[in-house]
Design a protein around this motif. Structure first.
Motif, mmCIF file in Angstrom:
data_model
loop_
_atom_site.group_PDB
_atom_site.id
_atom_site.type_symbol
_atom_site.label_atom_id
_atom_site.label_comp_id
_atom_site.label_asym_id
_atom_site.label_seq_id
_atom_site.Cartn_x
_atom_site.Cartn_y
_atom_site.Cartn_z
ATOM 1 N N TYR A 51 5.782 -8.381 4.472
ATOM 2 C CA TYR A 51 6.491 -7.467 5.121
ATOM 3 C C TYR A 51 6.917 -8.026 6.877
ATOM 4 C CZ TYR A 51 7.145 -5.431 0.980
ATOM 5 O OH TYR A 51 6.708 -5.022 -0.274
ATOM 6 N N ARG A 52 6.380 -9.344 7.150
ATOM 7 C CA ARG A 52 6.351 -10.073 8.766
ATOM 8 C C ARG A 52 5.807 -8.258 9.419
ATOM 9 N NH1 ARG A 52 10.714 -13.496 9.981
ATOM 10 N NH2 ARG A 52 10.826 -12.569 11.949
ATOM 11 N N LYS A 53 4.585 -9.077 9.725
ATOM 12 C CA LYS A 53 3.563 -8.252 10.625
ATOM 13 C C LYS A 53 4.472 -7.863 12.253
ATOM 14 C CE LYS A 53 0.533 -12.448 11.905
ATOM 15 N NZ LYS A 53 1.585 -12.275 13.139
ATOM 16 N N ARG A 54 5.334 -9.211 12.493
ATOM 17 C CA ARG A 54 5.203 -9.114 14.833
ATOM 18 C C ARG A 54 6.120 -8.561 14.455
ATOM 19 N NH1 ARG A 54 6.734 -13.148 19.118
ATOM 20 N NH2 ARG A 54 5.241 -12.263 19.785
ATOM 21 N N ASP A 55 7.377 -7.701 13.397
ATOM 22 C CA ASP A 55 8.161 -7.123 13.068
ATOM 23 C C ASP A 55 8.595 -6.464 12.298
ATOM 24 O OD1 ASP A 55 9.820 -8.847 11.789
ATOM 25 O OD2 ASP A 55 10.021 -10.615 13.471
ATOM 26 N N LEU A 56 9.261 -6.402 11.648
ATOM 27 C CA LEU A 56 9.519 -5.629 10.320
ATOM 28 C C LEU A 56 8.552 -4.571 9.781
ATOM 29 C CD1 LEU A 56 11.926 -7.364 8.172
ATOM 30 C CD2 LEU A 56 12.749 -6.110 10.061
ATOM 31 N N THR A 57 6.731 -4.916 10.022
ATOM 32 C CA THR A 57 6.138 -3.456 9.802
ATOM 33 C C THR A 57 4.994 -3.718 11.478
ATOM 34 O OG1 THR A 57 4.453 -5.321 9.202
ATOM 35 C CG2 THR A 57 5.708 -4.112 7.308
ATOM 36 N N SER A 58 5.124 -3.831 12.268
ATOM 37 C CA SER A 58 4.833 -3.508 13.593
ATOM 38 C C SER A 58 4.146 -2.298 14.134
ATOM 39 C CB SER A 58 5.293 -4.439 14.681
ATOM 40 O OG SER A 58 6.406 -4.163 15.119
ATOM 41 N N VAL A 59 6.125 -1.579 13.621
ATOM 42 C CA VAL A 59 5.747 -0.316 14.167
ATOM 43 C C VAL A 59 4.467 0.993 13.916
ATOM 44 C CG1 VAL A 59 7.086 1.927 15.122
ATOM 45 C CG2 VAL A 59 7.613 0.274 15.163
ATOM 46 N N ARG A 60 4.349 0.700 12.402
ATOM 47 C CA ARG A 60 3.497 1.119 11.031
ATOM 48 C C ARG A 60 2.271 0.564 11.141
ATOM 49 N NH1 ARG A 60 4.515 0.251 5.034
ATOM 50 N NH2 ARG A 60 3.144 -1.319 5.386
ATOM 51 N N ASP A 61 1.830 -0.536 11.390
ATOM 52 C CA ASP A 61 0.866 -1.226 12.075
ATOM 53 C C ASP A 61 0.109 -0.823 13.548
ATOM 54 O OD1 ASP A 61 1.539 -2.470 9.429
ATOM 55 O OD2 ASP A 61 1.450 -4.447 10.957
ATOM 56 N N SER A 62 1.319 -0.130 14.242
ATOM 57 C CA SER A 62 0.251 0.475 15.644
ATOM 58 C C SER A 62 -0.507 1.540 15.304
ATOM 59 C CB SER A 62 1.636 -0.896 16.602
ATOM 60 O OG SER A 62 2.315 0.667 16.311
ATOM 61 N N VAL A 63 0.468 1.851 14.687
ATOM 62 C CA VAL A 63 0.239 3.343 14.495
ATOM 63 C C VAL A 63 -1.470 3.701 13.136
ATOM 64 C CG1 VAL A 63 0.206 5.499 12.742
ATOM 65 C CG2 VAL A 63 2.248 4.647 14.294
ATOM 66 N N HIS A 64 -1.566 2.804 12.801
ATOM 67 C CA HIS A 64 -3.114 2.872 11.640
ATOM 68 C C HIS A 64 -3.861 1.501 12.067
ATOM 69 C CE1 HIS A 64 -0.294 1.363 8.423
ATOM 70 N NE2 HIS A 64 -0.765 0.018 8.175
ATOM 71 N N HIS A 65 -3.625 0.040 12.711
ATOM 72 C CA HIS A 65 -4.418 -0.324 12.862
ATOM 73 C C HIS A 65 -5.579 -0.244 13.409
ATOM 74 C CE1 HIS A 65 -4.241 -2.607 8.944
ATOM 75 N NE2 HIS A 65 -2.897 -2.798 9.038
ATOM 76 N N PRO A 66 -4.691 -0.215 14.924
ATOM 77 C CA PRO A 66 -4.861 0.436 16.142
ATOM 78 C C PRO A 66 -6.716 2.094 16.118
ATOM 79 C CG PRO A 66 -3.097 -0.077 16.970
ATOM 80 C CD PRO A 66 -3.095 -0.383 15.578
#
Length: 675
Positions: A51-66
């Motif tokens: 689902y495209r890490k650079r845009d489509l899931t990037s906000v969600r990714d930025s919440v839990h991966h960091p």
């Protein structure tokens, strides 16, 4: 959700890291890891989705991966081949190549100088499927997984087919992946290769629903990657979660029952969301739970993560019917194992229009009800898996009940709580060789409003086998059992329990070729998994924390979107329609300037009670723009039928700026296989 910037470890982010698969394809990864891992290696945690890490899931990714990285882990988010900025083509879900790639990634991670050799996998939906399926392959570095919203049975309990009935999500989700698999990579990341990579994806594209239609029974296609085929293959600890409003409410308890590894289960009131972002609420501090899970299984911390109940579930209180809830009132209850010694399977006889009390004797003379359900039964069913946007939960069931056989209990004299999967045990006969049963359990309030609690489907040609279905003999009596989806629900005193049975449930499920007249004969039972009200909650000593995560990436909404869920009926030509719009508008991702448009449209039509008039459509627009660079893909998939065949038509158009640069159409006929 509480945003926390104060984390134990300072982290760095690596925007684009290339991981080579064993066949040479370059996969694109984003990595968050402690700065200190240069000198002090840490375990690595992989999320692997299309689902495209650079845009489509990037906000969600930025919440839990960091957040997780800030607690001492290298978090790695990889785009599947053929998606985002990874090379190659994505041709279908959960293929052998996809799983081999995951093994290659885990091996690469375990040998990085900043990794101590231990890895975990986590994810929601596709990411959870990936983690569970890869765990069954036993890669040497994988030590534990944390998964949310998944299934272990790709045929009988997934978005494609539900106990042999084809779901409309089979079309809708195929439409989603038709769109996602044909998006271009980002030129800012892959450079001038973006266009050849994009055209490789476009040229290889096909509507995935065609393949799914060609496998209408449980065959080798569905057995592949279905962990239920061999639970013993999973040899790592599993933290499994889901929500009662999700389509995947059953797999958590199946894993608890059948796995022989350390395992914990968590089921809340949520739709298809991570528990820390859970809707309906209450959301919980899921990321804290995940960190504790990794601390124990990847760092050997003696933190008591396995203490307390094996399963924690949200016991839902009665609510009026609504297509969306901000919160579901209730409380957490715990069970020490599954099946739980605290649950009593209690049989209630079906006595004509009544649900009798346990122990009531069947009446020889009570009527044997019949029904020939209209196609309108199901228009207020909501989505198979709720996403809570647009509002997509089932509405008041009274109109649905008008085309159903209805069994009501007497008003309850005392509180009734259930936890598990209700069972409907029936003797039925029908007048057609292909038929289905939809069974709904509702909470009927004193004002008569009916809130659906759970439901189940069964294609009667699969009554004995999903592998080798057999047509029905008209008029012959068949004993069948139908499991409803798992749920935890309280029925208050004065309310009634209602069981409703219908022979169609459109558009949630595709109807049989012809209208069916069904008779329910004497001797039926409703078996409820009763959790005695006097049973303690047994939740353990440690409550869930408040939801928290890292600071989300900054985005700007440039154009507002639209959300719509409309049921309409034309009494001139008798056409009924359900129209769904999920338009997210245009969003700019401020860190790199990409502007993204996403619009999904679904429509389901039928005319009167002509079962072969049903039609489903799924259409997507995906647009990407930065400066002078602009692309757009438009996909559309339409499914219709005759009594003998499914008729599929699909189109794909791709644009650079205002110019169409690619176009393809498909027209296919797929025979119906007792469906």
């Amino acid at each position: 959700m509480r945003v926390t910037d104060d984390l134990p470890y300072e982290i760095r982010r690596e925007e684009h890291v290339t991981v080579r698969a064993s066949d040479g394809i370059r996969l694109s990864a984003r990595i968050w890891r402690p700065v200190s891992s240069d000198a002090e290696p840490v375990p690595a945690v992989l999320e692997y989705i299309p689902y495209r890490k650079r845009d489509l899931t990037s906000v969600r990714d930025s919440v839990h991966h960091p957040y997780i990285a800030g607690h001492g882990y290298a978090c790695v988010r990889v785009d599947l081949r053929g998606t985002g900025d990874s090379e190659g083509v994505l041709r279908d879900e959960y293929l052998e190549r996809e799983q081999t790639d995951a093994e290659d990634i885990l091996a690469w991670l375990s040998h990085q100088p900043w990794c101590d050799g231990r890895t975990g996998m986590m994810g929601l939906s596709w990411g959870a499927f990936s983690a569970l399926q890869v765990a069954a392959r036993r890669p040497p570095s994988l030590r534990a997984i944390a998964i949310a919203s998944f299934t272990d049975d790709r045929y009988a309990d997934d978005m494609h087919y539900m106990n042999g009935c084809m779901l409309s999500d089979n079309l809708a989700e195929a439409g989603t992946m038709f769109a996602y698999a044909t998006c271009p990579p980002d030129p800012q990341v892959v450079g001038d290769e973006w266009r050849p990579m994009w055209f490789e994806r476009l040229s290889a594209a096909r509507p995935w629903v065609e393949r799914w239609l060609r496998h209408q029974r449980r065959d080798a296609y569905w057995r592949h990657a279905s962990v239920c085929e061999d639970y013993a293959a999973v040899q790592v600890p599993v933290l499994a979660s889901s929500g009662w409003a999700d389509g995947y409410s059953n797999a958590v308890t199946r894993l608890l029952q059948h796995l022989d590894v350390p395992r914990k289960g968590l089921i809340g009131p949520w739709s298809h969301k991570f528990p820390h972002q859970g809707e309906p609420g209450p959301a919980i501090g899921y990321l804290q739970e995940v960190v504790r899970w990794w601390d124990h299984w990847l760092k050997d911390a003696d933190n008591g993560v396995m203490d307390g109940p094996m399963l924690r579930a949200w016991m839902q209180e009665s609510v009026p019917p609504s297509t969306a809830y901000e919160e579901r009132p209730g409380r957490w209850v715990g069970e020490p194992s599954w099946p739980s010694p605290h649950i009593e399977e209690t049989a209630y006889p079906l006595l004509g229009p009544r649900i009798g009390a346990p122990g009531d004797e069947p009446l020889r003379a009570h009527p044997e009800p019949t029904v020939r359900s209209p196609l309108s039964v199901g228009q207020f069913a909501g989505k198979w898996a709720s996403y809570n946007a647009p509002p997509d939960l089932p509405y008041d069931q009274r109109e649905e009940d008008g085309g159903s056989i209805v069994h009501d209990s007497d008003p309850l004299e005392e509180r009734l709580e259930i936890l598990g999967s209700p069972l409907v045990d029936l003797e039925v006969s029908v007048n057609r060789p292909v038929a289905m049963i939809a069974a709904r359990l509702s909470d009927v309030a004193e004002d008569g409003s009916a809130t659906r609690v759970t439901y189940g489907l069964l294609n009667l040609t699969r009554r004995d086998s999903h592998d080798a279905p057999q047509p029905l003999e008209p008029g012959r009596r068949y004993r069948v059992q139908l499991r409803l989806n798992g749920v935890a629900q309280a029925f208050p005193p004065g309310h009634r329990v209602r069981l409703s049975l219908s022979t169609s449930y459109w558009p949630l499920a595709w109807p049989p070729p012809e209208p069916v007249l069904m008779t329910v004969h004497r001797g039926g039972r409703l078996v409820l998994p009763v959790r005695p009200a006097a049973e303690p909650d047994n939740v353990g000593e440690r409550p869930f924390g408040e939801p928290e995560g890292a600071r989300p990436l900054e985005t700007t909404l440039l154009e507002p979107g639209e959300q719509r869920w409309e049921v309409s009926r034309d009494l001139v030509d008798y056409r009924s329609s359900l129209e769904i719009v999920k338009d997210l508008g245009v969003q700019r991702f401020e860190e790199h300037g990409m502007e993204v448009r996403r619009r999904a449209y679904e429509r389901y039509d039928s005319v009167a009670d002509r079962f072969c008039s049903v039609r489903g459509e799924s259409a997507w627009t995906m647009g990407f723009r930065r400066g002078d660079w602009e692309t757009r893909t438009e996909t559309r998939t339409v499914l219709e039928c005759t009594e003998t065949d499914f008729l599929l038509h699909a189109t794909l158009d791709a644009y650079e700026g205002p110019h169409r640069v690619f176009s393809q159409t498909w027209t296919e006929k797929v025979p119906r296989d007792l469906l």
